[in-house]
Scaffold this motif. Structure first.
Motif, PDB file in Angstrom:
ATOM      1  N   VAL A 107     -11.106  31.366  28.749  1.00  5.93           N
ATOM      2  CA  VAL A 107     -11.268  30.190  27.827  1.00  5.93           C
ATOM      3  C   VAL A 107     -12.476  30.054  27.399  1.00  5.93           C
ATOM      4  CG1 VAL A 107     -11.367  27.618  28.168  1.00  5.93           C
ATOM      5  CG2 VAL A 107      -9.516  28.723  29.303  1.00  5.93           C
ATOM      6  N   THR A 108     -13.568  30.711  27.948  1.00  2.00           N
ATOM      7  CA  THR A 108     -15.006  30.540  27.313  1.00  2.00           C
ATOM      8  C   THR A 108     -14.959  31.219  26.091  1.00  2.00           C
ATOM      9  OG1 THR A 108     -16.230  30.378  29.372  1.00  2.00           O
ATOM     10  CG2 THR A 108     -17.226  31.317  27.733  1.00  2.00           C
ATOM     11  N   ASP A 109     -14.499  32.457  26.300  1.00  2.00           N
ATOM     12  CA  ASP A 109     -14.349  33.377  24.802  1.00  2.00           C
ATOM     13  C   ASP A 109     -13.498  32.642  23.838  1.00  2.00           C
ATOM     14  OD1 ASP A 109     -15.040  36.011  23.566  1.00  2.00           O
ATOM     15  OD2 ASP A 109     -12.838  36.432  23.840  1.00  2.00           O
ATOM     16  N   VAL A 110     -12.332  32.310  24.172  1.00  2.00           N
ATOM     17  CA  VAL A 110     -11.380  31.759  23.172  1.00  2.00           C
ATOM     18  C   VAL A 110     -12.071  30.450  22.398  1.00  2.00           C
ATOM     19  CG1 VAL A 110      -9.134  30.624  22.620  1.00  2.00           C
ATOM     20  CG2 VAL A 110      -9.494  32.652  24.065  1.00  2.00           C
ATOM     21  N   ALA A 111     -12.613  29.518  23.426  1.00  2.00           N
ATOM     22  CA  ALA A 111     -13.118  28.463  22.893  1.00  2.00           C
ATOM     23  C   ALA A 111     -14.418  28.566  21.939  1.00  2.00           C
ATOM     24  CB  ALA A 111     -13.377  27.446  23.978  1.00  2.00           C
ATOM     25  N   GLY A 112     -15.120  29.593  22.576  1.00  2.00           N
ATOM     26  CA  GLY A 112     -16.460  29.975  21.764  1.00  2.00           C
ATOM     27  C   GLY A 112     -16.019  30.587  20.422  1.00  2.00           C
ATOM     28  N   TYR A 113     -15.030  31.370  20.094  1.00  2.00           N
ATOM     29  CA  TYR A 113     -14.451  31.927  19.084  1.00  2.00           C
ATOM     30  C   TYR A 113     -14.121  31.065  17.912  1.00  2.00           C
ATOM     31  CZ  TYR A 113     -11.619  34.884  15.808  1.00  2.00           C
ATOM     32  OH  TYR A 113     -11.005  35.485  15.058  1.00  2.00           O
ATOM     33  N   PHE A 114     -13.313  30.035  18.464  1.00  2.00           N
ATOM     34  CA  PHE A 114     -12.847  29.066  17.501  1.00  2.00           C
ATOM     35  C   PHE A 114     -13.618  28.019  17.374  1.00  2.00           C
ATOM     36  CE2 PHE A 114      -8.612  30.763  18.905  1.00  2.00           C
ATOM     37  CZ  PHE A 114      -7.961  31.025  17.752  1.00  2.00           C
ATOM     38  N   ALA A 115     -14.495  27.665  18.095  1.00  7.38           N
ATOM     39  CA  ALA A 115     -15.442  26.437  17.838  1.00  7.38           C
ATOM     40  C   ALA A 115     -16.652  27.153  16.948  1.00  7.38           C
ATOM     41  CB  ALA A 115     -16.117  26.095  19.043  1.00  7.38           C
ATOM     42  N   GLY A 116     -17.062  28.407  17.286  1.00  9.74           N
ATOM     43  CA  GLY A 116     -18.001  28.869  16.392  1.00  9.74           C
ATOM     44  C   GLY A 116     -17.688  29.240  15.191  1.00  9.74           C
ATOM     45  N   ARG A 117     -16.665  29.383  14.696  1.00  6.42           N
ATOM     46  CA  ARG A 117     -16.156  29.791  13.213  1.00  6.42           C
ATOM     47  C   ARG A 117     -15.857  28.504  12.699  1.00  6.42           C
ATOM     48  NH1 ARG A 117     -16.121  34.271  15.953  1.00  6.42           N
ATOM     49  NH2 ARG A 117     -16.031  36.116  14.951  1.00  6.42           N
ATOM     50  N   ILE A 143     -16.949  25.152  13.614  1.00  7.32           N
ATOM     51  CA  ILE A 143     -17.966  24.381  13.489  1.00  7.32           C
ATOM     52  C   ILE A 143     -19.292  25.158  12.955  1.00  7.32           C
ATOM     53  CG2 ILE A 143     -19.614  22.836  14.735  1.00  7.32           C
ATOM     54  CD1 ILE A 143     -17.013  22.291  16.628  1.00  7.32           C
ATOM     55  N   GLY A 144     -19.442  26.066  13.595  1.00  4.27           N
ATOM     56  CA  GLY A 144     -20.731  27.079  12.922  1.00  4.27           C
ATOM     57  C   GLY A 144     -21.904  26.177  13.676  1.00  4.27           C
ATOM     58  N   GLY A 145     -23.014  26.360  12.826  1.00  2.00           N
ATOM     59  CA  GLY A 145     -24.221  25.485  13.365  1.00  2.00           C
ATOM     60  C   GLY A 145     -25.298  26.621  13.646  1.00  2.00           C
ATOM     61  N   PRO A 146     -26.450  26.180  14.351  1.00  2.00           N
ATOM     62  CA  PRO A 146     -27.355  27.040  14.938  1.00  2.00           C
ATOM     63  C   PRO A 146     -26.947  28.202  15.573  1.00  2.00           C
ATOM     64  CG  PRO A 146     -27.906  24.870  15.388  1.00  2.00           C
ATOM     65  CD  PRO A 146     -26.426  24.719  14.890  1.00  2.00           C
ATOM     66  N   LYS A 147     -27.602  29.204  15.531  1.00  2.00           N
ATOM     67  CA  LYS A 147     -27.046  30.442  16.004  1.00  2.00           C
ATOM     68  C   LYS A 147     -27.791  30.725  17.521  1.00  2.00           C
ATOM     69  CE  LYS A 147     -24.964  32.238  12.458  1.00  2.00           C
ATOM     70  NZ  LYS A 147     -23.508  32.173  12.444  1.00  2.00           N
ATOM     71  N   LEU A 148     -26.936  31.220  18.539  1.00  2.00           N
ATOM     72  CA  LEU A 148     -27.453  31.211  19.762  1.00  2.00           C
ATOM     73  C   LEU A 148     -28.807  32.224  19.958  1.00  2.00           C
ATOM     74  CD1 LEU A 148     -26.732  30.072  22.803  1.00  2.00           C
ATOM     75  CD2 LEU A 148     -25.276  32.282  22.903  1.00  2.00           C
ATOM     76  N   THR A 167     -22.889  31.124  18.336  1.00  2.00           N
ATOM     77  CA  THR A 167     -23.251  29.814  17.954  1.00  2.00           C
ATOM     78  C   THR A 167     -23.510  29.081  19.221  1.00  2.00           C
ATOM     79  OG1 THR A 167     -21.225  28.817  17.280  1.00  2.00           O
ATOM     80  CG2 THR A 167     -22.709  30.010  15.509  1.00  2.00           C
ATOM     81  N   TRP A 168     -24.498  27.991  18.973  1.00  2.00           N
ATOM     82  CA  TRP A 168     -24.657  27.110  20.224  1.00  2.00           C
ATOM     83  C   TRP A 168     -23.389  26.093  20.322  1.00  2.00           C
ATOM     84  CZ3 TRP A 168     -27.493  26.856  24.217  1.00  2.00           C
ATOM     85  CH2 TRP A 168     -28.760  27.392  24.087  1.00  2.00           C
TER      86      TRP A 168
END
Length: 262
Positions: A140-150, A152-157, A166-167
């Motif tokens: 879930v961490t990986d999937v949620a991060g994948y979709f939210a990162g693409r 929403i975008g925003g500042p990079k981690l 991304t954050w």
């Protein structure tokens, strides 16, 4: 949002589906099936690590992979005090085999071996439920991060090491992990503290992901190997699981696990 952000989604889904079928089957069966799969995975990940760090060491990579897989499988059948030397043996064996990246190899191989042992022990000591909990938190961490990162975008981690992360993706991963924790807390005897443990596991999985990205960046490669279409290699796919399992192995010595369960 552009279509190019999602070009790798189809091969990722197909590969992930195959991994899920194999992984869930082995988790369900447990015993030698699960332990054998994890031992094999440890060997493959060590092979990928050597290939990234020292491409001239083709034969050494196969030998070290065999040593790692054999030690991982043998260790789980021994008392912990006797298992520890076996878990560190592949790291020691690599010193004389590597012309480049020997220190990185030894440290990361030790982490792979300890994490593999932790994953096998979690299934043996706590059963199917808690093994599935950790797998779901990481997935879930990986999937949620994948979709939210693409989306929403925003500042990079950490753009210098992992420019796609991304954050927004990190926070989405923590949120998804907390939801998984609360769901398991509601269906087991664990208390709400499981949500906090789940978030920490999510963070550890992200640290494992970034650590592997740093190795790839230093080695100048995009993927650890080409074994899994859309995902790269096993290290690319299971770097988060390594971080999560290693953290749980350590945290389990500090806090009661599962929380709230006597």
């Amino acid at each position: 949002m552009t279509a190019s952000r999602w070009t790798d989604l189809r091969p990722r889904v197909i590969s992930a589906a195959g991994l899920i079928v194999i992984g869930l089957g082995a988790v369900w069966l447990g015993g030698i099936f699960w332990r054998g799969l994890i031992a094999l995975s440890c060997g493959v990940m060590v092979w990928e690590l050597v290939q990234m760090l020292d491409t001239a060491r083709q034969r050494s990579s196969r030998v070290l992979a065999l040593v790692a897989g054999s030690c991982a499988l043998a260790a789980i059948y021994l008392p912990p005090a006797l298992a520890l030397p076996l878990l560190l043996l592949p790291s020691m064996a690599g010193f004389g085999q590597m012309e480049r990246g020997g220190v990185t190899y030894s440290v990361f191989t030790a982490l792979i071996m300890l994490a593999g042992y932790g994953i096998m022990a979690l299934r043996s000591d706590f059963g199917l439920t808690w093994m599935l909990w950790m797998v779901l938190v990481v997935v879930v961490t990986d999937v949620a991060g994948y979709f939210a990162g693409r989306a929403i975008g925003g500042p990079k981690l950490w753009p210098r090491v992992s420019p796609k992360k991304t954050w927004s993706g990190a926070v989405a991963g923590w949120t998804g992990a907390a939801v998984v924790g609360l769901l398991f807390a509601g269906t087991t005897h664990a208390g709400p503290g499981l949500a906090g443990v789940s978030i920490a596991i999510s963070m550890a999985s992200q640290i494992g992901d970034i650590a592997e990205s740093a190795i790839k960046r230093r080695a100048g490669v995009k993927d650890s190997s080409a074994l899994l279409p859309g995902h790269g290699g096993l290290l690319d796919r299971f770097d988060g699981m390594l971080g999560a399992a290693l953290f749980l192995l350590i945290a389990g010595q500090i806090v009661d696990f599962p929380p709230g369960v006597e």
